[in-house]
Design an enzyme around this catalytic site. Structure first.
Site, PDB file in Angstrom:
ATOM      1  N   GLY A   1      35.903  27.956  49.662  1.00  0.00           N
ATOM      2  CA  GLY A   1      36.045  28.251  48.237  1.00  0.00           C
ATOM      3  C   GLY A   1      36.630  27.061  47.501  1.00  0.00           C
ATOM      4  O   GLY A   1      36.535  25.921  47.966  1.00  0.00           O
ATOM      5  N   GLY A   2      37.263  27.337  46.390  1.00  0.00           N
ATOM      6  CA  GLY A   2      37.781  26.277  45.542  1.00  0.00           C
ATOM      7  C   GLY A   2      39.019  25.595  46.125  1.00  0.00           C
ATOM      8  O   GLY A   2      39.772  26.205  46.887  1.00  0.00           O
TER       9      GLY A   2
ATOM     10  N   CYS B   1      28.952  23.780  47.211  1.00  0.00           N
ATOM     11  CA  CYS B   1      30.094  22.877  47.428  1.00  0.00           C
ATOM     12  C   CYS B   1      29.623  21.431  47.603  1.00  0.00           C
ATOM     13  O   CYS B   1      30.302  20.500  47.183  1.00  0.00           O
ATOM     14  CB  CYS B   1      30.907  23.326  48.622  1.00  0.00           C
ATOM     15  SG  CYS B   1      29.939  23.554  50.108  1.00  0.00           S
TER      16      CYS B   1
ATOM     17  N   GLU C   1      35.153  19.439  39.851  1.00  0.00           N
ATOM     18  CA  GLU C   1      34.007  20.227  40.306  1.00  0.00           C
ATOM     19  C   GLU C   1      33.632  21.234  39.226  1.00  0.00           C
ATOM     20  O   GLU C   1      34.433  22.089  38.850  1.00  0.00           O
ATOM     21  CB  GLU C   1      34.361  20.968  41.597  1.00  0.00           C
ATOM     22  CG  GLU C   1      33.192  21.738  42.168  1.00  0.00           C
ATOM     23  CD  GLU C   1      33.495  22.378  43.514  1.00  0.00           C
ATOM     24  OE1 GLU C   1      34.524  23.055  43.637  1.00  0.00           O
ATOM     25  OE2 GLU C   1      32.692  22.184  44.444  1.00  0.00           O
TER      26      GLU C   1
ATOM     27  N   LYS D   1      36.733  38.803  54.555  1.00  0.00           N
ATOM     28  CA  LYS D   1      36.847  39.262  53.168  1.00  0.00           C
ATOM     29  C   LYS D   1      35.812  38.535  52.318  1.00  0.00           C
ATOM     30  O   LYS D   1      35.960  37.354  52.017  1.00  0.00           O
ATOM     31  CB  LYS D   1      38.238  39.001  52.596  1.00  0.00           C
ATOM     32  CG  LYS D   1      38.432  39.811  51.313  1.00  0.00           C
ATOM     33  CD  LYS D   1      39.411  39.207  50.340  1.00  0.00           C
ATOM     34  CE  LYS D   1      38.827  38.193  49.418  1.00  0.00           C
ATOM     35  NZ  LYS D   1      37.841  38.688  48.444  1.00  0.00           N
TER      36      LYS D   1
ATOM     37  N   THR E   1      42.422  27.309  45.298  1.00  0.00           N
ATOM     38  CA  THR E   1      42.676  28.487  46.139  1.00  0.00           C
ATOM     39  C   THR E   1      43.014  28.043  47.561  1.00  0.00           C
ATOM     40  O   THR E   1      43.909  28.617  48.198  1.00  0.00           O
ATOM     41  CB  THR E   1      41.441  29.418  46.162  1.00  0.00           C
ATOM     42  OG1 THR E   1      41.006  29.626  44.812  1.00  0.00           O
ATOM     43  CG2 THR E   1      41.754  30.742  46.790  1.00  0.00           C
ATOM     44  N   GLY E   2      42.327  27.021  48.040  1.00  0.00           N
ATOM     45  CA  GLY E   2      42.593  26.497  49.382  1.00  0.00           C
ATOM     46  C   GLY E   2      44.048  26.079  49.534  1.00  0.00           C
ATOM     47  O   GLY E   2      44.684  26.322  50.569  1.00  0.00           O
TER      48      GLY E   2
ATOM     49  N   GLU F   1      34.895  39.279  45.950  1.00  0.00           N
ATOM     50  CA  GLU F   1      34.838  40.593  45.294  1.00  0.00           C
ATOM     51  C   GLU F   1      33.565  40.746  44.462  1.00  0.00           C
ATOM     52  O   GLU F   1      33.136  41.848  44.166  1.00  0.00           O
ATOM     53  CB  GLU F   1      36.069  40.792  44.419  1.00  0.00           C
ATOM     54  CG  GLU F   1      36.180  39.766  43.310  1.00  0.00           C
ATOM     55  CD  GLU F   1      37.561  39.761  42.646  1.00  0.00           C
ATOM     56  OE1 GLU F   1      38.536  40.165  43.275  1.00  0.00           O
ATOM     57  OE2 GLU F   1      37.624  39.345  41.488  1.00  0.00           O
TER      58      GLU F   1
ATOM     59  N   GLU G   1      37.193  24.852  53.885  1.00  0.00           N
ATOM     60  CA  GLU G   1      35.976  24.174  53.419  1.00  0.00           C
ATOM     61  C   GLU G   1      35.989  24.325  51.905  1.00  0.00           C
ATOM     62  O   GLU G   1      35.764  25.416  51.378  1.00  0.00           O
ATOM     63  CB  GLU G   1      34.756  24.840  54.054  1.00  0.00           C
ATOM     64  CG  GLU G   1      33.579  23.923  54.172  1.00  0.00           C
ATOM     65  CD  GLU G   1      32.740  23.919  52.914  1.00  0.00           C
ATOM     66  OE1 GLU G   1      33.078  23.123  52.003  1.00  0.00           O
ATOM     67  OE2 GLU G   1      31.787  24.684  52.820  1.00  0.00           O
TER      68      GLU G   1
HETATM   69  P1  NDP Z   1      37.814  30.995  44.807  1.00  0.00           P
HETATM   70  O1  NDP Z   1      38.078  29.842  45.644  1.00  0.00           O
HETATM   71  O2  NDP Z   1      38.951  31.557  44.028  1.00  0.00           O
HETATM   72  O3  NDP Z   1      37.202  32.222  45.670  1.00  0.00           O
HETATM   73  C1  NDP Z   1      36.685  32.097  46.978  1.00  0.00           C
HETATM   74  C2  NDP Z   1      37.213  33.231  47.848  1.00  0.00           C
HETATM   75  O4  NDP Z   1      38.633  33.183  47.919  1.00  0.00           O
HETATM   76  C3  NDP Z   1      36.878  34.625  47.315  1.00  0.00           C
HETATM   77  O5  NDP Z   1      36.668  35.524  48.389  1.00  0.00           O
HETATM   78  C4  NDP Z   1      38.144  34.993  46.587  1.00  0.00           C
HETATM   79  O6  NDP Z   1      38.268  36.359  46.442  1.00  0.00           O
HETATM   80  C5  NDP Z   1      39.197  34.430  47.511  1.00  0.00           C
HETATM   81  N1  NDP Z   1      40.506  34.182  46.902  1.00  0.00           N
HETATM   82  C6  NDP Z   1      40.794  33.917  45.606  1.00  0.00           C
HETATM   83  N2  NDP Z   1      42.130  33.733  45.443  1.00  0.00           N
HETATM   84  C7  NDP Z   1      42.696  33.892  46.653  1.00  0.00           C
HETATM   85  C8  NDP Z   1      44.038  33.814  47.143  1.00  0.00           C
HETATM   86  N3  NDP Z   1      45.066  33.537  46.341  1.00  0.00           N
HETATM   87  N4  NDP Z   1      44.270  34.033  48.454  1.00  0.00           N
HETATM   88  C9  NDP Z   1      43.248  34.301  49.284  1.00  0.00           C
HETATM   89  N5  NDP Z   1      41.956  34.390  48.885  1.00  0.00           N
HETATM   90  C10 NDP Z   1      41.673  34.174  47.589  1.00  0.00           C
HETATM   91  O7  NDP Z   1      36.625  30.681  43.866  1.00  0.00           O
HETATM   92  P2  NDP Z   1      36.300  31.156  42.383  1.00  0.00           P
HETATM   93  O8  NDP Z   1      35.285  32.184  42.492  1.00  0.00           O
HETATM   94  O9  NDP Z   1      37.499  31.516  41.579  1.00  0.00           O
HETATM   95  O10 NDP Z   1      35.719  29.803  41.812  1.00  0.00           O
HETATM   96  C11 NDP Z   1      36.607  28.809  41.337  1.00  0.00           C
HETATM   97  C12 NDP Z   1      36.091  27.452  41.668  1.00  0.00           C
HETATM   98  O11 NDP Z   1      36.114  27.268  43.075  1.00  0.00           O
HETATM   99  C13 NDP Z   1      34.635  27.224  41.291  1.00  0.00           C
HETATM  100  O12 NDP Z   1      34.513  26.851  39.967  1.00  0.00           O
HETATM  101  C14 NDP Z   1      34.249  26.148  42.231  1.00  0.00           C
HETATM  102  O13 NDP Z   1      34.643  24.917  41.700  1.00  0.00           O
HETATM  103  C15 NDP Z   1      35.061  26.439  43.464  1.00  0.00           C
HETATM  104  N6  NDP Z   1      34.286  27.125  44.522  1.00  0.00           N
HETATM  105  C16 NDP Z   1      33.899  26.392  45.587  1.00  0.00           C
HETATM  106  C17 NDP Z   1      33.164  26.979  46.569  1.00  0.00           C
HETATM  107  C18 NDP Z   1      32.711  26.199  47.755  1.00  0.00           C
HETATM  108  O14 NDP Z   1      31.768  26.603  48.418  1.00  0.00           O
HETATM  109  N7  NDP Z   1      33.361  25.123  48.081  1.00  0.00           N
HETATM  110  C19 NDP Z   1      32.743  28.377  46.505  1.00  0.00           C
HETATM  111  C20 NDP Z   1      33.259  29.088  45.356  1.00  0.00           C
HETATM  112  C21 NDP Z   1      33.986  28.448  44.409  1.00  0.00           C
HETATM  113  P3  NDP Z   1      37.756  37.091  45.101  1.00  0.00           P
HETATM  114  O15 NDP Z   1      36.353  36.686  44.860  1.00  0.00           O
HETATM  115  O16 NDP Z   1      37.876  38.485  45.466  1.00  0.00           O
HETATM  116  O17 NDP Z   1      38.698  36.640  44.028  1.00  0.00           O
END
Ligand code: NDP
Length: 510
Positions: free
Chosen positions: A248-249, A304, A404, A195, A252-253, A198, A270
């Site tokens: 991701g964040g 990250c 972050e 996935k 969310t993790g 979006e 990660e």
């Molecule tokens: P998220 O962690 O929310 O998004 C990363 C992925 O997770 C996207 O595919 C997102 O989908 C998906 N996701 C979001 N919510 C859920 C959920 N409840 N269950 C399963 N999957 C989910 O990042 P954001 O874009 O909201 O950014 C928020 C913060 O996260 C940033 O400010 C940054 O600090 C951090 N971040 C860290 C990253 C890294 O590489 N470590 C990368 C991106 C963000 P969708 O996009 O469709 O919502």
């Protein structure tokens, strides 16, 4: 800071090879292109101009279920896992060749959808191809171990695929993150549901086209589109998914980890970071300045492992910070399609506001902003641009030091000696990365060994290798990607014991 601009990119040309159904870019499930089950769509925008670029299918829980069923069926039928490793490897090598053959196209898709400069997307595409090559090679290498156990047994292990893997990736490296997830999982024989974010699904959909053309068995690779909170969550909680891998964040993790308890699925996370870049007074001055800039402003700080905290020794502070500000103000910010551009936009208006919220918090908490902090105007006013920003005179408890920001905002912390540098460096909830700049090699090693972080550099910042493990300590994640660690994370270990003296044990009397 200098602004660069560029004529509007030829969107139709860049996206010409993406599939379309009724004008909508579909998802890829069970070897077929499909619109969303409930007919949902989403409009995507160019972060550099704010202009619409495409309409993609926006899936729902139903689409996640269909993709899970397809992957489950493919895995349970063994259409991929029971192929010889050499056959899986051959297809993955061909996939890498396809990526390389379409390098320019993939670069342009990610620059259009994510905004990062072409020179960055070029690295991403080359790395993605090499990632598939690395794991294609690894698929055929020895994986088990043998054990000297007491007679009459012979004991050894084999590694087997985990099964159905849900893989959720962010928007900051759209193609490369897809490669980091799919390459090891497929090499090991798993079936995948990827996935993408979006916001940035286009290169993953183009990648699906290559899987389709190369005739990977249906259901082995599924690219499902939709929001994280629905589609992503459905993958994380489904009892039919055996493993969830997420980048991701941290927030969310945490929620993914909770959802994954439904069937105690295997989990790789990660997550975020607030990584310290430590510069001692004896560092090679220009090298340290150069990497301090690269550490934070590459990909506009949306990395990250960004070196988002600069720890500089007091003896060097004034000279170093002056030079840093001078260089930061020269960074050419603008449209990623302009070859002059060195830093692109923030991914979305929402994320730009989040970054600006931190800039406001920095002011409110009493830090001193040395440069940046502003949006870009003129020809760039419709894009999500923020000028390279530096805060000095910070204290360890400030939000801009602890949290972050994920944008082009560097915070400077000043230290006296080795011990205080280490203390400051480890003083966050994160532990992803860190670097040390010094010409004293023994000191460099002493400090690196004290950093509570999974990825570290001496006299450099950011190089990342497919061959070496990637992941964090503390709240920066669980597990490792890349290298042999990344492959192992997509396998179960089976112990096999062979009795070499076949006769009844005599444990119970006859
Ligand atoms: P998220 O962690 O929310 O998004 C990363 C992925 O997770 C996207 O595919 C997102 O989908 C998906 N996701 C979001 N919510 C859920 C959920 N409840 N269950 C399963 N999957 C989910 O990042 P954001 O874009 O909201 O950014 C928020 C913060 O996260 C940033 O400010 C940054 O600090 C951090 N971040 C860290 C990253 C890294 O590489 N470590 C990368 C991106 C963000 P969708 O996009 O469709 O919502």
């Amino acid at each position: 800071m200098q602004a660069t601009t560029h004529p509007a990119p030829h969107v139709e040309q860049i996206l010409a090879n993406l599939p379309r159904i009724n004008g909508v870019i579909p998802m890829y499930v069970d070897g077929e292109w499909r619109l969303a089950a409930e007919g949902g769509t989403r409009e995507l925008f160019n972060p550099a101009s704010g202009e619409p670029i495409a309409v993609v299918a926006e899936g729902s829980v139903e689409d996640a279920r269909r993709a899970i069923a397809a992957a489950r069926n493919a895995f349970d039928q063994g259409t991929w896992s029971s192929l010889a490793a050499a056959e899986r490897a051959a297809l993955l090598f061909r996939l890498a060749d396809e990526i390389e053959a379409h390098r320019e196209e993939l670069m342009r898709i990610d620059t259009l959808n994510n905004g990062k400069p072409l020179r960055e997307t070029e690295y991403d595409v080359v790395d993605a191809a090499n990632c598939f090559r690395y794991y294609a090679g690894l698929a055929t290498k020895p994986h088990g171990q043998t054990f000297d156990v007491p007679a009459p047994s012979q004991t050894f292990t084999v590694r087997e695929p985990i099964g159905v893997c849900g893989q959720i990736i962010p928007w900051n490296y759209p193609l490369l993150m897809a490669a980091w997830k799919l390459a090891p999982a497929l090499a090991a024989g798993n079936a995948c549901i990827l996935k993408p974010s979006e916001l940035t699904p286009l290169s993953a959909i183009r990648l699906a086209g290559f899987f389709d053309e190369l005739k990977f068995p249906p259901g082995v690779v599924n690219i499902v589109l939709g929001a994280g909170a629905t589609v992503g969550h459905a993958l994380a909680e489904s009892p039919l998914v055996d493993k969830i891998a997420f980048t991701g964040g941290t927030k969310t993790g945490r929620s993914i980890m909770q959802a994954a308890t439904s069937n105690l699925k295997k989990i790789s996370l990660e997550l975020g970071g607030k990584s310290p870049n430590i510069v001692f007074g004896d560092a090679d001055f220009e090298t340290a300045v150069d990497y301090a800039l690269f550490g934070i402003y590459a990909n506009a700080g949306q990395v990250c492992s960004a070196g988002s905290r600069l720890l500089v020794q007091r003896s060097l502070h004034d000279r170093f910070v002056d030079r840093l500000v001078e260089r930061a103000q020269k960074i050419r910010v603008g449209d990623g399609f302009d070859p002059q551009t060195e830093m692109g936009p923030i991914i979305s208006p929402v994320h730009r506001e989040r970054v600006e919220g931190y800039i406001a918090a920095g002011h409110a908490e009493g830090a001193r902003m040395l440069c940046g902090g502003n949006r870009l105007g003129g020809a760039l006013a419709n894009g999500n641009f923020i000028a390279p920003t530096i805060f000095d005179e910070t204290s360890p408890g400030m939000r801009i030091v602890q949290e972050e920001i994920f944008g082009p905002v560097l915070v400077v912390q000043t230290f006296e000696d080795e011990a205080s540098a280490i203390g400051l460096a480890n003083d966050t909830i994160y532990g992803l990365a860190g670097a040390v700049f010094t010409q004293d090699i023994a000191k460099a090693h002493r400090v690196i060994r004290k950093l509570r972080a999974g990825i570290t550099w001496i006299n450099t910042y950011h190089p990342t290798y497919n061959e070496a493990p990637w992941g964090g300590y503390k709240q920066s994640g669980i597990g490792r990607e890349l290298g042999t660690y990344g492959y192992d994370a997509y396998t179960e270990v089976k112990q096999i014991n062979v009795n070499l003296d076949v006769q009844p044990s005599g444990w119970f009397s006859d």
